[in-house]
Motif scaffolding. Structure first.
Motif, PDB file in Angstrom:
ATOM      1  N   ASP A  20      -7.017   0.828 -10.081  1.00 25.79           N
ATOM      2  CA  ASP A  20      -8.301   1.202  -9.354  1.00 25.79           C
ATOM      3  C   ASP A  20      -9.425   2.101  -8.503  1.00 25.79           C
ATOM      4  O   ASP A  20      -9.362   3.256  -9.385  1.00 25.79           O
ATOM      5  N   VAL A  23      -6.791   5.733  -9.485  1.00 30.60           N
ATOM      6  CA  VAL A  23      -7.633   6.339 -10.469  1.00 30.60           C
ATOM      7  C   VAL A  23      -9.364   7.452 -10.070  1.00 30.60           C
ATOM      8  O   VAL A  23      -9.338   8.478 -10.188  1.00 30.60           O
ATOM      9  N   CYS A  64      -0.640   5.726 -11.362  1.00 27.78           N
ATOM     10  CA  CYS A  64      -1.997   5.909 -12.020  1.00 27.78           C
ATOM     11  C   CYS A  64      -1.502   6.455 -13.608  1.00 27.78           C
ATOM     12  O   CYS A  64      -2.281   6.618 -14.413  1.00 27.78           O
ATOM     13  N   ARG A  67       0.209   4.374 -16.425  1.00 28.70           N
ATOM     14  CA  ARG A  67      -0.956   3.189 -16.445  1.00 28.70           C
ATOM     15  C   ARG A  67      -2.160   3.648 -17.893  1.00 28.70           C
ATOM     16  O   ARG A  67      -2.612   3.012 -18.510  1.00 28.70           O
ATOM     17  N   GLU A  68      -2.868   4.790 -16.369  1.00 22.86           N
ATOM     18  CA  GLU A  68      -3.479   5.400 -17.672  1.00 22.86           C
ATOM     19  C   GLU A  68      -2.655   6.035 -19.138  1.00 22.86           C
ATOM     20  O   GLU A  68      -4.166   5.770 -19.953  1.00 22.86           O
ATOM     21  N   THR A 101     -12.139   7.977 -23.654  1.00 18.60           N
ATOM     22  CA  THR A 101     -11.612   9.387 -23.039  1.00 18.60           C
ATOM     23  C   THR A 101     -13.237   9.094 -21.963  1.00 18.60           C
ATOM     24  O   THR A 101     -12.811   9.936 -21.221  1.00 18.60           O
ATOM     25  N   HIS A 104     -13.473   6.235 -19.740  1.00 20.42           N
ATOM     26  CA  HIS A 104     -12.368   5.740 -18.402  1.00 20.42           C
ATOM     27  C   HIS A 104     -12.593   7.710 -18.356  1.00 20.42           C
ATOM     28  O   HIS A 104     -11.304   8.510 -18.270  1.00 20.42           O
ATOM     29  N   GLY A 107     -10.133   8.521 -15.654  1.00 20.76           N
ATOM     30  CA  GLY A 107      -8.453   8.291 -15.373  1.00 20.76           C
ATOM     31  C   GLY A 107      -7.876   9.508 -17.044  1.00 20.76           C
ATOM     32  O   GLY A 107      -7.078  10.172 -16.906  1.00 20.76           O
ATOM     33  N   TRP A 108      -9.485  10.362 -17.576  1.00 22.04           N
ATOM     34  CA  TRP A 108      -8.684  11.146 -18.815  1.00 22.04           C
ATOM     35  C   TRP A 108      -8.427  12.619 -17.817  1.00 22.04           C
ATOM     36  O   TRP A 108      -7.198  14.074 -18.234  1.00 22.04           O
TER      37      TRP A 108
END
Length: 213
Positions: A20, A23, A64, A67-68, A101, A104, A107-108
């Motif tokens: 977390d 990211v 990362c 996971r994303e 997206t 997150h 993450g994107w």
């Protein structure tokens, strides 16, 4: 007095905390500028523990990305209900994509901006995710072609090209929507649906644009 003992956190939970934090740092600062010290501090752990769990900055970044990428593809698939008309499946898939997206953005950023611009093996991880989404959209387009009863034998290469164009447009639109105030996931999905499905509808109805001689 003795030291206060704290309950030991399970490794899987601690690792997710680190991911977390990673990211967030990678997404906001970029891969090169991000430091393991920052990530450890944000995760509330020591830097040696980050290295113990995830080996290196490169391995942490790959973890990362994976996971994303998994979360995004699962969100898109979960948003689509089989058995509905192809346009409804595409609409639901687009809404799920843009909602994820938007929810997150870090993450994107890791997937769309950071991983692609720092070479292998990062780009290969994102390419695998993208190929899975393109294959999913390709099947939707092929189903729509068969359902139209006009061009059930639409060439595979053309279907794949349409899916590539649609996914590329979705990626660019998501990046734009995430930095443009007031644009909701539903609005972004509707924009792309109006742009793409109008063209697909004409194609499936036999109204194909032909380049000039």
């Amino acid at each position: 007095m003795g030291a206060v003992k704290t309950k030991r956190m399970p490794r899987a939970v601690r690792e997710q905390q680190m991911l977390d934090a990673a990211v967030r740092i990678f997404g906001q600062r970029g891969y090169m500028a991000a430091s393991m010290d920052e990530i450890a501090e944000l995760a509330g752990v020591s830097k040696p523990l980050v290295y113990l769990y995830l080996n290196s900055k490169e391995d942490l970044f790959i973890a990362c990305i994976r996971r994303e990428a998994t979360a995004l593809t699962e969100a898109v698939r979960a948003g689509v209900r089989p058995g509905l008309p192809a346009d409804r499946q595409l609409w639901d898939g687009l809404q799920a994509f843009f909602a994820h997206t938007a929810e997150h953005p870090d993450g994107w950023s890791v997937l769309h901006l950071q991983a692609r611009t720092h070479g292998e093996p990062f780009a290969a991880e994102v390419a695998a995710m993208r190929a899975e989404i393109v294959a999913f959209v390709t099947r939707l387009v092929a189903v729509a072609a068969r359902a139209a009863h006009r061009d059930p034998d639409l060439p595979e290469g053309e279907v794949a090209g349409l899916a590539e164009a649609l996914v590329g447009a979705a990626e660019s639109l998501a990046a734009w929507a995430n930095v443009t105030p007031g644009v909701t996931a539903r609005q972004a999905a509707a924009t792309l649906m109006n742009f793409a499905w109008s063209g697909l509808g004409n194609l499936l109805s036999g109204h194909v644009w032909t380049p000039p001689a």
